[in-house]
Design a protein around this motif. Structure first.
Motif: not given
Length: 767
Positions: A289-301
């Motif tokens: 997910a991070a490699e696609r430009g999406h921080d997992p923790d921010i995305l979940v929030r």
């Protein structure tokens, strides 16, 4: 996602036990999946709850009480279906949330999934019955499922894919507490409704526990999480990507995305599952997910906490229910493709239209819709199922009947005695019933007339005689049918102005076609035509005072669209009926066909058995071998009689494809096919192959969907084939073609045979 269902054969139970972790520590380290758990009221009756041991699951699969080992009913035979596998899974975005979220989020998603599973099982508990009596013809109510659910966390590519295999034993207790086989028809009938309840429940639970929001539903009623990036859904759908890539590769080689090709691609790209430890999986998923430009923790929030008041009353408002009821009762709703529907169909439609509605409310809304907006029309006594229709469709059919009955005294398109006599004299082989039909149609005077006859009674031939009589008296004939192949049959009987019903309606609606009192409109296969389209045709004919002749068999093929209009007209207007079966030569064959049409299938099968028309085999491979041997013998015999045609029929497309390949290989091995091969979609064709057209190309090539022919030449570079009438063409022998059909030089294709042409699909269906 839609719940998958599969019949399981003896030995398939090993797949589920093989995937299990040996203990809790092994599960936590990623070596296997969690143990199965008991589900269903049937399991509760046997005192089974909680974790299911491999031995207990094995006993259930073998038709035994997992505790005592006692048989639950009769033992399974070698070719029996011991169980069914129903797979329930949320949409991909939910699985991604499960995979990227912290342990608390993962537990909340898993709990919502299990809540949905429990509600789906509760629904199936109430609706799965048993089969009783000789041949299982009697349907009785059941007392609940005996099932084991196996949770899986990943796809075969290691992507997050939360799903449960619900393995349902093919045993259920009836009202008398006897264990007998599950009525599989119930499982297939209620599968989509159970899936809708599962989806609605996990949607509701995730709103309550995590505060998520949902996107609008797709055509199957699935909703993704609001805010989940589409890119991540594609990233964590590697299996879908693999299958699509393989399909693209095949398409580049000339293939077309057919169900058979998709199934082949699924198996061709499939590999065994590789288990990873949860920590490893969690880290890998977050890294992707991070490699696609999406921080997992921010995305979940961002995905959670969207709903301010999670505990608010989410009961469907009267206004919202009314809007949805309006849609379901409209022509685009439940009766768009079927004239009647059952309660499970209403549940599926409501589940697609409402997000997060609980099972109890969904069922209450379904009952309310049936009470307020539907009309009970028929009951399926075999399944104890009532069916409904909508007032709108019933009004269409009433209008259709009123239109037709009001035109009985018009004296429409009445033909002189001389014209009828001359037409009949030109067709001396017409039977007494066919002659009577011609007289009824040409001299009866009804504005709308019906012809009814089972398959093989010569309806289209008799129509050709009536066409001759009308033309002798100067009437214009316009013919139509629901399918392209049916219009080809009309052309074969001399009808020149022919179109499919959809095309004709488009021309009539656009005023490009006009009907008048000197027009006779013939509608073949009218039993296949939906009531709304039939009503539109009759309204156009009434305005122009044209005569309409409806021809069909209301007990043969179901309408393509919603409709029982043809049957209703027959009941009120009567019909000219053709009764002599001209296709089946033996008296017992005609009697057996009558038994089938009357629903007495067992009696019909007994007749075929008595005349050695049923071959029993010990296994499927043995049955296939016997079938191919008999087919090859009949095929060689047909070589000496061009009037004979040998075919193999199968109920499922997969079986058709398999038998086609077997027959083609046999022909090639016997030297009946040319050496060269031409790739046409997912098949290779050779000179001598028999083919069936899969699309209409009436104007361009003179073939329709369903037209059959023999490949007489291969022309991979020819922009379009040249068509010749049968028997015409230069002298010579086509290399490799049995019998030396006239072919030489450039490909010259006797009509309706054809070579490859862009956009024209050829499916091999060997006789």
């Amino acid at each position: 996602m839609v719940a998958d269902i599969a019949k399981l054969s003896v030995g398939r139970e090993e797949y589920y036990t093989r995937e299990l972790a040996t203990d809790h520590e092994a599960y936590l380290s990623g070596h296997g999946e969690s143990p199965g758990r008991w589900y269903g009221a049937g399991a509760m009756t046997l005192g089974l709850k909680g974790e299911a041991s491999p031995a207990g699951f094995q006993a259930m699969f073998e038709g035994q009480d997992p505790t005592t080992g006692e048989l639950l009913g009769r033992p399974h035979g070698r070719n029996a279906v011991p169980a069914f596998d129903v797979v329930l899974r949320p949409t991909k975005s939910v699985s991604i949330l499960y995979g990227l979220g912290d342990p608390a989020t993962g537990r909340a998603v898993l709990a919502a999934h299990h809540a949905g599973l429990a509600e789906a099982v509760g629904y199936l508990d109430e609706h799965l019955g048993a089969r009783r009596g000789h041949g299982g013809v009697l349907h009785v109510s059941g007392q609940g499922l005996l099932a084991v659910g196996f949770d899986h966390r990943t796809s075969r590519e290691g992507d997050p894919l939360l799903h449960t295999h619900l393995v349902i034993a093919n045993r259920v207790q009836g009202p008398d507490s006897r264990w007998t086989a599950v009525d599989g028809r119930d499982l297939y009938r209620h599968r989509l409704a159970a899936d809708a309840i599962y989806r609605a429940t996990y949607q509701r639970e995730l709103v309550r526990t995590l505060g998520v929001e949902w996107t609008p539903a797709d055509t199957h009623g699935n909703r993704e999480l609001q805010g989940m990036p589409e890119e991540l859904i594609r990233t964590f759908s590697k299996r879908t990507g693999q299958i699509d890539a393989e399909l693209d590769r095949l398409a580049a080689d000339g293939g077309e995305r057919t169900p058979r090709l998709v199934k082949w691609a699924v198996h061709a790209t499939r590999k065994p599952k590789e288990h990873e430890a949860p920590d490893t999986l969690y880290g890998r998923w977050r890294q992707e997910a991070a490699e696609r430009g999406h921080d997992p923790d921010i995305l979940v929030r961002e995905l959670t906490g969207r709903t301010p008041d999670r505990d608010q009353d989410r009961t469907v408002s009267t206004e919202m229910a009314g809007r949805l009821f309006d849609l379901l009762a409209s022509p685009d709703g439940l009766t768009e493709h079927a004239s009647t529907f059952a309660r499970p169909d209403v549940l599926v439609a409501l589940g697609a239209g409402l997000a997060g509605t609980g099972r109890t409310e969904l069922e209450e809304l379904a009952d309310r819709f049936l009470a307020e907006r539907a009309v009970s029309v028929v009951a399926d006594r075999a399944l104890e199922e009532r069916r409904w229709s909508t007032p709108e469709l019933l009004a269409v059919e009433q209008r259709l009947v009123t239109n037709a009955t009001s035109r009985t005294s018009e004296q429409a398109a009445v033909v002189s005695h001389e014209a009828v006599r001359d037409a009949l004299a030109a067709h001396p082989t017409a039977g007494a019933d066919q002659q009577a039909m011609v007289r009824d149609l040409c001299q009866g005077g009804h504005g709308v007339a019906l012809v009814v006859g089972r398959a093989g009674t010569g309806k289209t031939f008799a129509l050709g005689i009536a066409r001759h009589a009308w033309q002798l008296d100067g009437y214009r004939l316009l013919a139509t049918a629901p399918t392209g192949i049916a219009t080809m049959s009309l052309r074969g009987e001399g009808f020149e102005d022919v179109a499919t019903c959809d095309r004709l309606l488009g021309e009539l609606d656009g005023a490009r076609e006009q009907l008048d009192a000197r027009t006779v409109l013939v509608v073949d296969e009218a039993g296949m035509l939906g009531s709304r389209k039939l009503a539109r045709l009759l309204e156009h004919a009434e305005r122009g005072q044209a005569k309409v002749v409806l021809v069909g068999d209301d007990r043969q093929l179901a309408p393509i669209d919603a409709g029982g209009g043809f049957r209703a007209l027959r009941l009120r207007l009567g019909a000219s009926e053709l009764v002599e079966n001209r296709r089946q030569q033996q008296a017992w064959e005609r009697e057996a066909l009558d038994l089938v049409r009357s629903g007495l299938v067992e009696d019909a099968v007994a007749a075929y058995q008595a005349h050695d028309r049923v071959v029993a085999a010990d296994s499927k491979p043995a049955a296939t071998l016997a079938l191919l041997q008999d087919w090859w013998t009949a095929y060689k015999q047909a070589d000496h009689d061009p009037t004979q045609e040998v075919i193999v029929l199968a109920a499922r497309r997969a079986e058709v494809d398999r038998l086609n390949s077997d027959c083609q290989e046999l022909l090639a091995a016997r030297g009946r096919l040319g050496q060269e091969r031409l790739q046409v979609e997912d098949r290779q064709l050779a000179v001598g192959d028999r083919v069936v057209c899969g699309h209409n190309a009436i104007a361009e090539l003179g073939v329709a969907n369903g037209s059959r022919g023999v490949v007489t030449a291969l022309a991979p570079l020819l922009p379009r084939p040249r068509l010749l009438p049968p028997g015409q063409g230069p002298a010579g022998r086509q290399p490799g073609h049995p019998g030396g059909r006239p072919q030489a030089g450039p490909p010259l294709l006797p009509h309706p045979r054809y070579a490859r042409r862009p956009g024209l699909r050829a499916a091999v269906r060997h006789p």
